[in-house]
Design a protein around this motif. Sequence first.
Motif, PDB file in Angstrom:
ATOM      1  N   MET A 100     -44.328  15.573 -72.825  1.00  0.00           N
ATOM      2  CA  MET A 100     -45.757  15.924 -72.868  1.00  0.00           C
ATOM      3  C   MET A 100     -46.582  14.764 -73.415  1.00  0.00           C
ATOM      4  SD  MET A 100     -46.096  18.864 -71.529  1.00  0.00           S
ATOM      5  CE  MET A 100     -47.769  19.237 -72.057  1.00  0.00           C
ATOM      6  N   ALA A 101     -45.987  13.990 -74.321  1.00  0.00           N
ATOM      7  CA  ALA A 101     -46.719  12.840 -74.855  1.00  0.00           C
ATOM      8  C   ALA A 101     -46.902  11.776 -73.791  1.00  0.00           C
ATOM      9  CB  ALA A 101     -45.968  12.274 -76.067  1.00  0.00           C
ATOM     10  N   ARG A 102     -45.838  11.536 -72.990  1.00  0.00           N
ATOM     11  CA  ARG A 102     -45.977  10.558 -71.909  1.00  0.00           C
ATOM     12  C   ARG A 102     -47.021  11.022 -70.874  1.00  0.00           C
ATOM     13  NH1 ARG A 102     -40.343  10.458 -72.460  1.00  0.00           N
ATOM     14  NH2 ARG A 102     -40.104  11.814 -70.610  1.00  0.00           N
ATOM     15  N   LEU A 103     -47.039  12.329 -70.612  1.00  0.00           N
ATOM     16  CA  LEU A 103     -48.033  12.855 -69.662  1.00  0.00           C
ATOM     17  C   LEU A 103     -49.454  12.654 -70.187  1.00  0.00           C
ATOM     18  CD1 LEU A 103     -48.648  14.446 -67.037  1.00  0.00           C
ATOM     19  CD2 LEU A 103     -48.506  16.549 -68.411  1.00  0.00           C
ATOM     20  N   ALA A 104     -49.609  12.882 -71.507  1.00  0.00           N
ATOM     21  CA  ALA A 104     -50.939  12.718 -72.098  1.00  0.00           C
ATOM     22  C   ALA A 104     -51.394  11.273 -72.055  1.00  0.00           C
ATOM     23  CB  ALA A 104     -50.930  13.231 -73.529  1.00  0.00           C
ATOM     24  N   VAL A 111     -53.260  17.315 -68.361  1.00  0.00           N
ATOM     25  CA  VAL A 111     -52.809  18.244 -69.399  1.00  0.00           C
ATOM     26  C   VAL A 111     -53.731  19.463 -69.460  1.00  0.00           C
ATOM     27  CG1 VAL A 111     -52.314  18.494 -71.868  1.00  0.00           C
ATOM     28  CG2 VAL A 111     -51.791  16.339 -70.701  1.00  0.00           C
ATOM     29  N   ARG A 112     -55.009  19.250 -69.264  1.00  0.00           N
ATOM     30  CA  ARG A 112     -55.993  20.337 -69.410  1.00  0.00           C
ATOM     31  C   ARG A 112     -56.241  21.078 -68.101  1.00  0.00           C
ATOM     32  NH1 ARG A 112     -57.974  15.901 -72.065  1.00  0.00           N
ATOM     33  NH2 ARG A 112     -59.328  15.366 -70.281  1.00  0.00           N
ATOM     34  N   MET A 113     -55.595  20.646 -66.988  1.00  0.00           N
ATOM     35  CA  MET A 113     -55.852  21.284 -65.697  1.00  0.00           C
ATOM     36  C   MET A 113     -55.175  22.650 -65.625  1.00  0.00           C
ATOM     37  SD  MET A 113     -55.561  18.262 -62.839  1.00  0.00           S
ATOM     38  CE  MET A 113     -56.786  16.945 -62.765  1.00  0.00           C
ATOM     39  N   PRO A 114     -55.921  23.672 -65.144  1.00  0.00           N
ATOM     40  CA  PRO A 114     -55.287  24.986 -64.942  1.00  0.00           C
ATOM     41  C   PRO A 114     -54.508  24.997 -63.624  1.00  0.00           C
ATOM     42  CG  PRO A 114     -57.577  25.096 -64.316  1.00  0.00           C
ATOM     43  CD  PRO A 114     -57.350  23.702 -64.830  1.00  0.00           C
ATOM     44  N   GLU A 115     -53.836  26.095 -63.369  1.00  0.00           N
ATOM     45  CA  GLU A 115     -53.138  26.219 -62.093  1.00  0.00           C
ATOM     46  C   GLU A 115     -54.152  26.270 -60.946  1.00  0.00           C
ATOM     47  OE1 GLU A 115     -48.873  28.176 -62.122  1.00  0.00           O
ATOM     48  OE2 GLU A 115     -50.457  29.629 -62.620  1.00  0.00           O
ATOM     49  N   GLY A 116     -53.732  25.701 -59.836  1.00  0.00           N
ATOM     50  CA  GLY A 116     -54.619  25.636 -58.680  1.00  0.00           C
ATOM     51  C   GLY A 116     -54.755  24.210 -58.199  1.00  0.00           C
ATOM     52  N   ILE A 117     -55.884  23.915 -57.587  1.00  0.00           N
ATOM     53  CA  ILE A 117     -56.159  22.582 -57.055  1.00  0.00           C
ATOM     54  C   ILE A 117     -57.454  22.079 -57.673  1.00  0.00           C
ATOM     55  CG2 ILE A 117     -56.651  21.237 -54.976  1.00  0.00           C
ATOM     56  CD1 ILE A 117     -54.992  23.223 -53.400  1.00  0.00           C
TER      57      ILE A 117
END
Length: 448
Positions: A100-104, A111-117
């Motif tokens: 998660m740190a590498r993703l951030a 990281v803050r995106m909800p499910e969907g597009i």
Amino acid sequence: MPKAGDLVASLGTTHRSYRRRLRSRIVLSFVLLGFGLTVLFAFATVWASKYIENQLVDDVMTRNIDVYMRSHQENPDAKPTLAVEQMYGRVVNPNDPAAMARLAVDYPEWVRMPEGIASYNGTDENNKPLSYKVAVRKTPDAWYFLAYDTLRAKTAQERLVRWLVFAVALFVGLSLVLGWWSASKVMRPVSDLARLLRAYRGTSNPKPLAPNFPDDEVGQLAEALDDYSARLTEVVQRDREFNADVSHELRTPLAVIRGATELLLARPALDEKVMQRLLRIQRAEQQCTDLIGSLLLLSRNERGQGNTLVARVAEQLLDVHRAQLGSKPLTLRMEGESGLTVDAPESAVSVALGNLVGNAVKYTLTGEVVVRLLADSVEVIDSGPGLSPEDAARLFERGYRGTHAGHSQGGGIGLSIVSRLCELYGWQVGVRPGEKHGVIATLKFTAD
């Protein structure tokens, strides 16, 4: 009464003044129509392109994220393959702090995106533009991200907009050319009609216009103009015949009255009262002759020639009115320069000046009426009741009788005749209140 040719020429002049404006309106209509349609088409094209592209991309990403997620769940150790070149996939374990740190660090916005597009537009570390969509699926054990690079599509969209702008400008130019050509074709019959109308200037018997045009709207207009011209020519002809008949029929009895009066005045030892009555008849006959001559000139709209001494005419008019005063306490006199001459018949000067003097004498009950001769004009000054603002504005209108007319005789046409004579000869006439009381009427024999 205007001639038929003059009316036709005036119609041609009026059409000429509006021709360019009507042609411009036609051209402008074509340009606005072309601009509006092409802009509407361009807007619809851009909107449809964006809408279809977004729908296709969303559909492709939805199907691919599902395939990507199933492929990973079936074989977590294998790297899933993606069918679309611009797509990039990533799987992150939400329970692994390091992942998660590498993703951030790599993609903080994911990281803050909800499910969907979701869509993202920005720049990378080299300040280059970024534009992509991200499909997100989140489970307790794994987060799935599928990114699709839309920069190429965005570039293609901008190129499409530029081409559409060029197309709008091109079609507006074509609309301008087409509008100008159509306006020329539409206005050509009207221009031909105006040219024929202008060719009739000065003629009293114009040729028919309708045979020169087809049976369309312009042809119907030509037929209406022919009908109007024929009726107007008939009216003008009747007016000329009436004027000639009236002039002849009135001059004959007036000539008889003049001859009889001269014979009676030539008799010796006439009674003083009879002499005065005969002189009054003679003066009345001269006034009628002058009035008939002036009205005939007005009806023909032509100037008569002459070399009239204004002082002599003024003195004759004052003598006529002195003889008619009776016991009225009124003094009539003339003052000023006596060498003023006018290039006009004596009858026209007599009628114009006589109406001004007659009005002054009629409405002045006591005091004096002065005819003042100036270098290029005559002033008739009275000591009457004065002039209201309404009278000053409307005194020379046909049929208008002033506020002080009361029950006096007259139809209110004398001063309108004066105004028409002034228009014919280029003179000027006006009235204004006197310095203390009364009215000052000015007859100027030169134009400003």
